[in-house]
Scaffold this motif. Sequence first.
Motif, PDB file in Angstrom:
ATOM      1  N   UNK A 161       0.831  -1.206   0.000  1.00  0.00           N
ATOM      2  CA  UNK A 161       0.000   0.000   0.000  1.00  0.00           C
ATOM      3  C   UNK A 161       0.863   1.252   0.000  1.00  0.00           C
ATOM      4  N   UNK A 162       1.940   1.246   0.760  1.00  0.00           N
ATOM      5  CA  UNK A 162       2.833   2.405   0.785  1.00  0.00           C
ATOM      6  C   UNK A 162       3.528   2.591  -0.562  1.00  0.00           C
ATOM      7  N   UNK A 163       3.990   1.502  -1.165  1.00  0.00           N
ATOM      8  CA  UNK A 163       4.665   1.607  -2.453  1.00  0.00           C
ATOM      9  C   UNK A 163       3.709   2.083  -3.542  1.00  0.00           C
ATOM     10  N   UNK A 164       2.458   1.629  -3.480  1.00  0.00           N
ATOM     11  CA  UNK A 164       1.452   2.118  -4.423  1.00  0.00           C
ATOM     12  C   UNK A 164       1.262   3.617  -4.264  1.00  0.00           C
ATOM     13  N   UNK A 165       1.226   4.075  -3.021  1.00  0.00           N
ATOM     14  CA  UNK A 165       1.074   5.507  -2.761  1.00  0.00           C
ATOM     15  C   UNK A 165       2.276   6.299  -3.272  1.00  0.00           C
ATOM     16  N   UNK A 166       3.470   5.711  -3.187  1.00  0.00           N
ATOM     17  CA  UNK A 166       4.660   6.377  -3.719  1.00  0.00           C
ATOM     18  C   UNK A 166       4.497   6.619  -5.218  1.00  0.00           C
ATOM     19  N   UNK A 167       4.015   5.626  -5.944  1.00  0.00           N
ATOM     20  CA  UNK A 167       3.823   5.764  -7.386  1.00  0.00           C
ATOM     21  C   UNK A 167       2.771   6.823  -7.695  1.00  0.00           C
ATOM     22  N   UNK A 168       1.721   6.871  -6.888  1.00  0.00           N
ATOM     23  CA  UNK A 168       0.611   7.794  -7.140  1.00  0.00           C
ATOM     24  C   UNK A 168       0.787   9.162  -6.504  1.00  0.00           C
ATOM     25  N   UNK A 169       1.957   9.422  -5.940  1.00  0.00           N
ATOM     26  CA  UNK A 169       2.187  10.690  -5.259  1.00  0.00           C
ATOM     27  C   UNK A 169       2.085  11.864  -6.237  1.00  0.00           C
ATOM     28  N   UNK A 170       1.765  13.066  -5.747  1.00  0.00           N
ATOM     29  CA  UNK A 170       1.832  14.252  -6.606  1.00  0.00           C
ATOM     30  C   UNK A 170       3.274  14.465  -7.065  1.00  0.00           C
TER      31      UNK A 170
END
Length: 239
Positions: A161-170
Motif C-alpha cells: 500500500x505504501x509503495x502504491x502511494x509512492x507511485x501515485x504521489x503528486x
Amino acid sequence: MSINATPRQPSGCSLPAVLLVHGFGSSFDNDWRRNGWVDVLSDLGRRVVGHDLLGHAEGNGDADPASYAGLEEHAFAPAAALAPVDAVGFSLGGLILLRLAADDPSRFRRIAVLGVVGLGRPHADRPLPDVMGALDGTTTALDPASGVFRRLVASHHADARALTAVIRRPQRPLTTGDLHRVAVPTLLAIGDDDFAGPATRLAAELPRASLVELPRTDHFATPSSLKAMDAVLRFLASD
C-alpha cells in the motif's frame, strides 16, 4: 535505515560527500551496502550519506499519496548540510536526482544515474514491468521484471500500500526543459538488457552527460555490477 559513514582512510584532497539514493521497492542496505558501494567509497576517503526513502522501510510510510509529495526533498535531507555533494541514484533514485538537479543544480558537483527510464519508448522487446499489477496482486505478466516485483511484494519487507502511494504521489514529470537545467556533469549508466533503455535520447537532452552501456546487464543487476561501480568511481574521481 540511515547511513552517515565516516571515511576509513583520509583523503588527499577535500572531496565532497556522496549521497546514495536507492531504487523503488528496495532499500539503502540492499542496493548500496550489500553490493559494496558504502565500503568502497569509504575506503576511498569519501563520506557516504543516505537513508531509506519514504514508504520503503517499516513504519516510515502510509497509504496516502499526498504523504510522498516531498519525496525528493526527503531523499536529499541527509546531504542538505553538506552541499554541494556528489550523488548516485538507481532507478527511482536516479529520477529523484534528476529532479533535484533540475530544480537546483547548485546542490551537486556530479551526479551518476543508473538504470533510469529514458525519454521515448523503451525497447519493443522489453516491455516495462507491470508494477501496479504486482503491487495489487492482479498482474498476470510473465516477464522477468514483473516477476521481481511480484516477489518483492510477497516478501515481508514490502508494504504494497505504501509503495502504491509512492507511485501515485503528486509529482512533476521531467520535461526536456527540466533536463536542460541539469547543469552539472551527469553520468548515465544502463544495462544493455535493461527494460529502461535506451538512454541515448535522455543523454542528448542533458547538457553535460556521458553515457555508459553495461554489457549483459539487466535492470535489477545494475547495483551489483562491477562495471557500473567502476564507471561511477572513475566519474566521481574526475575534477
